[in-house]
Enzyme design. Structure first.
Site, PDB file in Angstrom:
ATOM      1  CD  GLU A 231     -47.544 -19.473 -13.500  1.00 40.22           C
ATOM      2  OE1 GLU A 231     -46.816 -19.459 -14.513  1.00 40.22           O
ATOM      3  OE2 GLU A 231     -48.789 -19.364 -13.547  1.00 40.22           O
ATOM      4  CD  GLU A 347     -46.769 -22.748 -20.152  1.00 40.52           C
ATOM      5  OE1 GLU A 347     -47.671 -22.115 -20.732  1.00 40.52           O
ATOM      6  OE2 GLU A 347     -46.491 -22.573 -18.941  1.00 40.52           O
TER       7      GLU A 347
END
Length: 432
Positions: A231, A347
């Site tokens: 990520e 997120e």
């Protein structure tokens, strides 16, 4: 970093003994709870033996980094940057990486990597401007910049044992532990990387225990226990960094965020090769509502020859470093180990399990319908195929866990290729 004009286009902190501070902090909280101090809602516990052991390990690791530093740079925002010889960086404390040195850059990068980006000769300063470099100082060749972790960073952590880690997840959307998403994703194939440009915002985070981020996920395995992820993106995390600045970050795990992996260089793993990019440092300038839009271009891809996963800034710009193949199971097989899902988007963490939703923002804090200059976006969303080609992310599916809080809407065409707007304010009339 690209700066977009307003045209419409869809298309040195004194080091005091950590152990003393930890004991004082826990003792103070415990005393407050015992005497009824505070708001009465905090349950205080003395640190467990496991927490103290983890604390001592972190203390020792940080001391090694400081001792290895050949130069120290103070950033205007208070960050301290240690210039550490690249072969002494935290990555090489990993059992599978001990004794190694950083690999040379891959001979071949994904083809068509300059499509849909800014200038192909972007320098680090252009591809990712960071506040710590504003004085003109930089780390010498052969070193990497490491953002110093302070005693304050550790004392803010909700768990010393899990310092610098994400909460473990049980399924893809992970809403069971308050993690909420608005993402575009592709799945069901074999993916050897991903690329996109995303604009950077000062997302408001309402609680130190919450965060807001925008990133690319490269994923393989199951969400139950053996999930592998790579990520990278930007995040606002008061608990991790002590402020509300958007910061460049990386992450990895090979067991669904349970015991392995971490943000940035908080554990052994990611190997940094760049002497001018500080992972975890603040990004500046950033986008403003109805003003200039600043985005960063991230490319993650698997080197077909050695199997490492490299991180690049800009369309054909500087390499930041790589996640070694040895870190992973599903993503780690040399020459194979493809991802079976790639995600792009936002997120946010909502720690309020009951009652009103958190007002922590995702992206710009505005819904997708507000469009360019107001909403956060991802543009030129692409994946890397089996033959090391960058191709459009065909069949990109859009998903918002709680669209009344954070939503997503996309399109395709023009200079922006496959794109979407995403985000929201959190608590509002549609998300009480």
């Amino acid at each position: 970093m690209s700066s977009c004009d307003g045209s419409k286009n869809p298309n040195i902190v004194p080091f005091v003994p950590f152990f003393f501070l930890l004991v004082v902090a826990f003792s103070s909280v415990s005393a407050s709870a015992a005497t009824g101090g505070g708001n009465g809602s905090t349950t205080a516990l003395l640190p467990s033996g496991q927490e103290l052991l983890g604390f001592k390990r972190i203390q020792a690791r940080l001391a090694r980094v400081r001792e290895a530093s050949v130069k120290t740079i103070r950033s205007p925002d208070g960050d301290v940057i240690d210039c550490v010889p690249s072969h002494l960086q935290p990555a090489f404390e990993h059992p599978k990486l001990r004794g190694q040195k950083p690999e040379d850059a891959p001979a071949a990068r994904p083809r068509n990597a300059d499509a849909g980006g800014a200038n192909v000769d972007d320098t680090e300063d252009q591809a990712l401007p960071q506040l710590w470099r504003s004085s003109g100082e930089s780390c010498p060749g052969g070193t990497i910049p490491v953002r110093r972790t302070t005693e304050g960073d550790l004392l803010r952590a909700s768990s010393i044992r899990r310092f610098g880690m994400k909460a473990a997840v049980a399924r893809r959307d992970s809403t069971s532990n308050g993690h909420e998403h608005a993402v575009g994703y592709v799945s069901g194939g074999q993916f050897y990387g991903a690329k996109a440009s995303l604009n950077v915002w000062p997302a408001h985070v309402s609680s130190p225990a919450e965060f807001s981020l925008s990133q690319i996920w490269v994923i393989s395995g199951s969400f139950g226990h053996d999930l592998n992820t790579i990520e990278a993106g930007w995040q606002v995390s008061p608990e991790l960094y002590g402020d509300n600045s958007p910061r460049f970050f990386t992450y990895w795990t090979n067991d669904a965020y349970q015991e392995t992996g971490c943000y940035n260089l908080h554990c052994a793993g990611f190997v940094q090769t760049n002497s001018r990019i500080a992972i975890g440092a603040a990004i500046a300038p950033i986008s403003s509502y109805n003003g200039h839009q600043y985005d960063i271009t991230l490319l993650i891809w698997k080197d077909p020859k050695k199997g490492h996963w490299w991180l690049q800034l800009g369309p054909a710009g500087p390499l930041v470093g790589y996640w070694p193949s040895a870190l992973f199971t599903h993503l780690g097989a040399q020459g194979r180990g493809a991802a079976n899902m790639v995600q792009f988007g936002g997120e946010a963490v909502n720690t309020r399990a009951s009652g009103s939703h958190t007002p922590t923002q995702m992206g710009s804090g505005r819904f997708p319908g507000e469009g360019y200059g107001r909403a956060a976006y991802f543009r030129n969303v692409q994946v890397v195929d089996w033959d090391n080609n960058l191709i459009p992310a065909a069949g990109l599916r859009l998903l918002a866990d709680h669209p009344g809080c954070y939503d997503i809407a996309g399109g395709n065409g023009g200079a922006w290729g496959t794109y979407f707007y995403y985000g929201g304010p959190g608590r509002n009339v549609r998300c009480p």
